[in-house]
Design a protein around this motif. Sequence first.
Motif, PDB file in Angstrom:
ATOM      1  N   THR B 148       8.864   2.848   1.755  1.00  0.00           N
ATOM      2  CA  THR B 148       8.363   3.823   0.440  1.00  0.00           C
ATOM      3  C   THR B 148       7.888   2.923  -0.414  1.00  0.00           C
ATOM      4  OG1 THR B 148      10.439   4.842   0.791  1.00  0.00           O
ATOM      5  CG2 THR B 148       9.553   5.330  -1.242  1.00  0.00           C
ATOM      6  N   ILE B 149       8.138   1.664  -0.592  1.00  0.00           N
ATOM      7  CA  ILE B 149       7.507   0.525  -1.560  1.00  0.00           C
ATOM      8  C   ILE B 149       6.161   0.450  -1.135  1.00  0.00           C
ATOM      9  CG2 ILE B 149       7.565  -1.506  -2.541  1.00  0.00           C
ATOM     10  CD1 ILE B 149      10.478  -1.404  -2.463  1.00  0.00           C
ATOM     11  N   GLY B 150       6.053   0.115   0.185  1.00  0.00           N
ATOM     12  CA  GLY B 150       4.664  -0.100   0.911  1.00  0.00           C
ATOM     13  C   GLY B 150       3.909   0.948   0.708  1.00  0.00           C
ATOM     14  N   ALA B 151       4.083   2.317   0.990  1.00  0.00           N
ATOM     15  CA  ALA B 151       3.189   3.240   0.866  1.00  0.00           C
ATOM     16  C   ALA B 151       2.658   3.554  -0.456  1.00  0.00           C
ATOM     17  CB  ALA B 151       3.971   4.698   1.200  1.00  0.00           C
ATOM     18  N   VAL B 152       3.528   3.021  -1.610  1.00  0.00           N
ATOM     19  CA  VAL B 152       3.172   3.257  -2.968  1.00  0.00           C
ATOM     20  C   VAL B 152       2.359   2.265  -3.221  1.00  0.00           C
ATOM     21  CG1 VAL B 152       3.722   3.166  -5.317  1.00  0.00           C
ATOM     22  CG2 VAL B 152       5.009   4.781  -3.654  1.00  0.00           C
ATOM     23  N   MET B 153       2.304   1.004  -2.830  1.00  0.00           N
ATOM     24  CA  MET B 153       1.632  -0.092  -3.053  1.00  0.00           C
ATOM     25  C   MET B 153       0.199   0.235  -2.401  1.00  0.00           C
ATOM     26  SD  MET B 153       3.035  -2.185  -5.025  1.00  0.00           S
ATOM     27  CE  MET B 153       2.018  -3.871  -4.798  1.00  0.00           C
ATOM     28  N   VAL B 154       0.224   0.426  -1.390  1.00  0.00           N
ATOM     29  CA  VAL B 154      -1.094   0.562  -0.546  1.00  0.00           C
ATOM     30  C   VAL B 154      -1.982   1.732  -1.265  1.00  0.00           C
ATOM     31  CG1 VAL B 154      -2.145   1.554   1.704  1.00  0.00           C
ATOM     32  CG2 VAL B 154      -0.358  -0.591   1.609  1.00  0.00           C
ATOM     33  N   ALA B 155      -1.187   2.741  -1.511  1.00  0.00           N
ATOM     34  CA  ALA B 155      -2.036   3.976  -1.988  1.00  0.00           C
ATOM     35  C   ALA B 155      -2.531   3.655  -3.289  1.00  0.00           C
ATOM     36  CB  ALA B 155      -1.235   5.066  -1.998  1.00  0.00           C
ATOM     37  N   LEU B 156      -1.717   2.673  -4.228  1.00  0.00           N
ATOM     38  CA  LEU B 156      -2.144   2.242  -5.738  1.00  0.00           C
ATOM     39  C   LEU B 156      -2.966   1.381  -5.805  1.00  0.00           C
ATOM     40  CD1 LEU B 156       1.049   2.626  -7.727  1.00  0.00           C
ATOM     41  CD2 LEU B 156      -0.874   4.200  -7.753  1.00  0.00           C
ATOM     42  N   HIS B 157      -3.100   0.475  -4.747  1.00  0.00           N
ATOM     43  CA  HIS B 157      -3.944  -0.867  -4.646  1.00  0.00           C
ATOM     44  C   HIS B 157      -5.206  -0.810  -5.434  1.00  0.00           C
ATOM     45  CE1 HIS B 157      -4.024  -5.055  -4.343  1.00  0.00           C
ATOM     46  NE2 HIS B 157      -5.287  -5.206  -3.546  1.00  0.00           N
ATOM     47  N   GLU B 158      -6.001   0.132  -4.672  1.00  0.00           N
ATOM     48  CA  GLU B 158      -7.354   0.049  -5.023  1.00  0.00           C
ATOM     49  C   GLU B 158      -7.678   0.459  -6.461  1.00  0.00           C
ATOM     50  OE1 GLU B 158     -10.956  -0.991  -3.388  1.00  0.00           O
ATOM     51  OE2 GLU B 158      -9.045  -0.668  -2.199  1.00  0.00           O
ATOM     52  N   LYS B 159      -7.007   1.577  -7.178  1.00  0.00           N
ATOM     53  CA  LYS B 159      -7.103   1.923  -8.143  1.00  0.00           C
ATOM     54  C   LYS B 159      -7.013   0.898  -9.101  1.00  0.00           C
ATOM     55  CE  LYS B 159      -5.344   6.086 -10.656  1.00  0.00           C
ATOM     56  NZ  LYS B 159      -4.325   7.092 -10.910  1.00  0.00           N
ATOM     57  N   GLU B 160      -5.840  -0.063  -9.184  1.00  0.00           N
ATOM     58  CA  GLU B 160      -5.538  -1.069 -10.208  1.00  0.00           C
ATOM     59  C   GLU B 160      -6.680  -2.062 -10.082  1.00  0.00           C
ATOM     60  OE1 GLU B 160      -1.886  -2.587  -8.893  1.00  0.00           O
ATOM     61  OE2 GLU B 160      -0.893  -1.003  -9.723  1.00  0.00           O
TER      62      GLU B 160
END
Lengths: 104, 163
Positions: B148-160
């Motif tokens: 769950t944490i990994g999916a959120v991190m991966v999906a958010l990374h590019e935006k940041e």
Amino acid sequence: MSSPLTGYLVVAALLFSIGLAGALVRRNAIMVLIGIELMLNAANLNFIAFWRYSPHPEALTGMMFAIFSIAVAAAEAAVGLGLVIAIHRHTGTTDLDKMNRMKG
Amino acid sequence: MFYLIAALTLAGALAAMTLKQMVHAALAVTVAFAGLALFFLNLDAQFAGFAQILVYIGAVAILVVFAILLTHGAELPKGGVFSRTWFVGLPIAAGIFAVLGWAVIASSKALPSEAAAPAVNVHDIGVALVGRYVLPLEILALLLTAATIGAVMVALHEKERAK
């Protein structure tokens, strides 16, 4: 069909092949993930069918394997779809034929 | 009953893999998942059947539809939905099915015949989960948290990074 198990195993084999064909043939990364989910589900059907007709169903081995497999598949779907969304943000496409670079 | 569920499941799976419009394909694969849940219920595995309904129809199908809409998957691609190398993939899948089918048919005499329905209820499954299978259960809890944490991190990374 000598055993009721045969029917379930044939259906699971067909489902696995359909999932594999989808994973190999479709262009879109999300459809490939759906194909992989179908393959996992076909394996689960085998586990449950073998558990049902095993000599010791009360040991719950096949049932437990299927339940754990469902949970792992859910985690895999979450991470896989997260990756697809990240790749789409990065390259603007989910077309696997266009993803031919390792370096962004 | 068996043939009805088998036809429903396989039709759903085939439709999911051949339909051009991806939202329709996601709905078709939901039908296939529902057919599998019916199979599990038919095999006296009530807990696995309801877990299948909750996890696949409730969560995975919704997640797939979200991913399709977030990646503009509802628009039809110009070059068709099938990969350039489809003529390699189809024979591989057909060959795998031939091998699996041959193995099942060839060993059908050795398979166990009709057995009485196993008397297993949810209580037994719960006891087994915190008894014999407690270590896999804990590992699975860790895996789900990490995923769950990994999916959120991966999906958010590019935006940041873009900010």
